[in-house]
Design an enzyme around this catalytic site. Structure first.
Site, PDB file in Angstrom:
ATOM      1  N   LYS A 195      -2.694 -62.226  84.795  1.00  0.00           N
ATOM      2  CA  LYS A 195      -3.453 -62.580  83.593  1.00  0.00           C
ATOM      3  C   LYS A 195      -3.754 -61.343  82.757  1.00  0.00           C
ATOM      4  O   LYS A 195      -3.722 -61.394  81.531  1.00  0.00           O
ATOM      5  CB  LYS A 195      -4.753 -63.297  83.953  1.00  0.00           C
ATOM      6  CG  LYS A 195      -5.506 -63.826  82.717  1.00  0.00           C
ATOM      7  CD  LYS A 195      -6.706 -64.664  83.113  1.00  0.00           C
ATOM      8  CE  LYS A 195      -7.880 -63.800  83.474  1.00  0.00           C
ATOM      9  NZ  LYS A 195      -8.483 -63.132  82.283  1.00  0.00           N
ATOM     10  N   MET A 235      -8.241 -68.949  84.572  1.00  0.00           N
ATOM     11  CA  MET A 235      -9.510 -68.633  85.227  1.00  0.00           C
ATOM     12  C   MET A 235      -9.947 -67.220  84.871  1.00  0.00           C
ATOM     13  O   MET A 235      -9.142 -66.292  84.830  1.00  0.00           O
ATOM     14  CB  MET A 235      -9.375 -68.765  86.743  1.00  0.00           C
ATOM     15  CG  MET A 235      -9.262 -70.192  87.217  1.00  0.00           C
ATOM     16  SD  MET A 235      -9.304 -70.297  89.027  1.00  0.00           S
ATOM     17  CE  MET A 235      -9.180 -72.069  89.240  1.00  0.00           C
ATOM     18  N   GLY A 243      -9.405 -67.303  91.194  1.00  0.00           N
ATOM     19  CA  GLY A 243      -8.299 -66.399  90.906  1.00  0.00           C
ATOM     20  C   GLY A 243      -8.351 -65.145  91.759  1.00  0.00           C
ATOM     21  O   GLY A 243      -7.324 -64.681  92.268  1.00  0.00           O
ATOM     22  N   HIS A 244      -9.543 -64.587  91.940  1.00  0.00           N
ATOM     23  CA  HIS A 244      -9.689 -63.412  92.797  1.00  0.00           C
ATOM     24  C   HIS A 244      -9.327 -63.746  94.248  1.00  0.00           C
ATOM     25  O   HIS A 244      -8.700 -62.939  94.940  1.00  0.00           O
ATOM     26  CB  HIS A 244     -11.129 -62.886  92.755  1.00  0.00           C
ATOM     27  CG  HIS A 244     -11.541 -62.331  91.435  1.00  0.00           C
ATOM     28  ND1 HIS A 244     -12.399 -62.997  90.594  1.00  0.00           N
ATOM     29  CD2 HIS A 244     -11.222 -61.173  90.802  1.00  0.00           C
ATOM     30  CE1 HIS A 244     -12.596 -62.268  89.506  1.00  0.00           C
ATOM     31  NE2 HIS A 244     -11.895 -61.166  89.598  1.00  0.00           N
ATOM     32  N   ASN A 268     -18.222 -60.765  90.374  1.00  0.00           N
ATOM     33  CA  ASN A 268     -18.288 -62.048  89.660  1.00  0.00           C
ATOM     34  C   ASN A 268     -17.030 -62.856  89.961  1.00  0.00           C
ATOM     35  O   ASN A 268     -16.334 -63.313  89.059  1.00  0.00           O
ATOM     36  CB  ASN A 268     -18.467 -61.817  88.158  1.00  0.00           C
ATOM     37  CG  ASN A 268     -18.967 -63.054  87.440  1.00  0.00           C
ATOM     38  OD1 ASN A 268     -19.562 -63.941  88.053  1.00  0.00           O
ATOM     39  ND2 ASN A 268     -18.719 -63.136  86.149  1.00  0.00           N
ATOM     40  N   GLN A 275      -2.719 -54.421  81.872  1.00  0.00           N
ATOM     41  CA  GLN A 275      -3.281 -53.674  82.999  1.00  0.00           C
ATOM     42  C   GLN A 275      -2.277 -53.572  84.133  1.00  0.00           C
ATOM     43  O   GLN A 275      -2.076 -52.496  84.714  1.00  0.00           O
ATOM     44  CB  GLN A 275      -4.556 -54.356  83.490  1.00  0.00           C
ATOM     45  CG  GLN A 275      -5.112 -53.792  84.792  1.00  0.00           C
ATOM     46  CD  GLN A 275      -6.377 -54.492  85.229  1.00  0.00           C
ATOM     47  OE1 GLN A 275      -7.453 -54.175  84.753  1.00  0.00           O
ATOM     48  NE2 GLN A 275      -6.259 -55.454  86.131  1.00  0.00           N
ATOM     49  N   GLY A 298      -3.663 -59.460  89.309  1.00  0.00           N
ATOM     50  CA  GLY A 298      -3.341 -60.704  88.630  1.00  0.00           C
ATOM     51  C   GLY A 298      -2.488 -60.478  87.392  1.00  0.00           C
ATOM     52  O   GLY A 298      -2.654 -59.490  86.674  1.00  0.00           O
TER      53      GLY A 298
END
Length: 289
Positions: A151, A186, A36-37, A32, A155, A149
């Site tokens: 964001k 995003m 950003g990816h 998906n 993690q 990331g």
């Protein structure tokens, strides 16, 4: 571009690349994909000649079976985006090849202190599932670099700690959060927002940015700042899930030795859970904690 779904076939390709002396950058994803990816891919391309992206919806990190079923599956579109971005290999394994003995019999990896606080308290087992699959993918891909990331701040911290603790020869590349023009971070989840919710969503980042200013000013206790931010969001139609201000290195309470704090935001807008974060440099001359 190669699309590989078999772990053994991937191992053979990795062996060939290593024999050729190629460095590898790796971007693990659950598909998906959004801009950003693709920024993670670009970061990998700056580091290595070969970029490998995995697309695997990891059942081990879902503590809600319905969330797993509802997770968007956009493989064809994702592969088109990655091909256009110049990715060399896409790894798309089935759950049965990653967990051949089932989840209950699977060896797992856990980073205890960082995994059990903050988001880990709200989502038991989530970070154990994440660190287990990242570890397994690292073993399969054998990257020199891995891009994550900022964001997903907790993690990223957990992955860094895991790599350090287990002596993995991998450099973790943090990549800044990509934002919409209106400031919204995003996310694959943004597509679930209604048109009205999309208009409201940027308030999360605005409240966070003001919170960062107030934290740096150090004139008000952090607990009061958090309460005030929650009230603003809730009055605007959000359902605040959690706001934390913690040491950016340890993810524990800010103290007189903390050099940086991180503001971690999580709030529901309708059925969609939005997250964001911001790092704040601290000056302890007048810190109120």
């Amino acid at each position: 571009m190669l699309i590989i779904d078999n772990p053994q076939q991937l191992r053979e390709k990795i062996k060939q690349l290593k024999q050729q002396g190629s460095e590898i950058a790796f971007v693990p994803t659950m598909g998906n994909l959004h801009e950003g990816h693709l920024t993670l891919v670009q970061a990998g391309q700056k580091k290595a000649a070969v970029v490998i992206v995995s697309i695997f919806i990891n059942p081990m990190q879902f503590n809600n079976a319905q969330d797993l079923l509802n997770y968007p599956k956009t493989m064809a579109q994702d592969c088109e985006k990655l091909a256009a971005a110049g990715v060399n290999i896409i790894f798309t394994p089935a759950a049965s090849s990653i967990y051949p003995n089932g989840l209950n019999a699977q060896t797992y990896v856990e980073v205890p202190l960082l995994s059990n606080c903050l988001e880990g308290e709200l989502r038991p087992g989530h970070f154990r599932g994440m660190s287990t699959i990242v570890n397994k993918l690292f073993n399969l891909v054998q990257p020199d670099y891995a891009c994550f990331g900022e964001k997903d701040f907790q993690q990223l911290a957990i992955v860094k700690q895991m790599v350090s603790d287990l002596g993995m020869p991998i450099e973790i590349i943090p990549v800044a959060t990509m934002r919409e023009k209106n400031g919204l971070a995003m996310s694959s989840r943004n597509g679930k927002l209604s048109s009205l919710e999309k208009q409201k969503a940027p308030l999360l980042a605005k409240v966070m940015n003001q919170l960062a200013v107030d934290v740096q000013a150090q004139k008000t206790e952090l607990s009061i700042l958090i309460d005030d931010a929650s009230i603003i969001l809730n009055n605007a139609g959000f359902n605040t899930d959690a706001i934390h201000i913690v040491d950016a290195q340890t993810l524990q309470a800010v103290n007189c030795h903390s050099k940086e704090a991180v503001i971690l935001m999580a709030a529901f807008l309708g059925e969609t859970r939005l997250i964001d974060n911001k790092v704040v440099i601290l000056n302890h001359s007048a810190t109120k904690i």
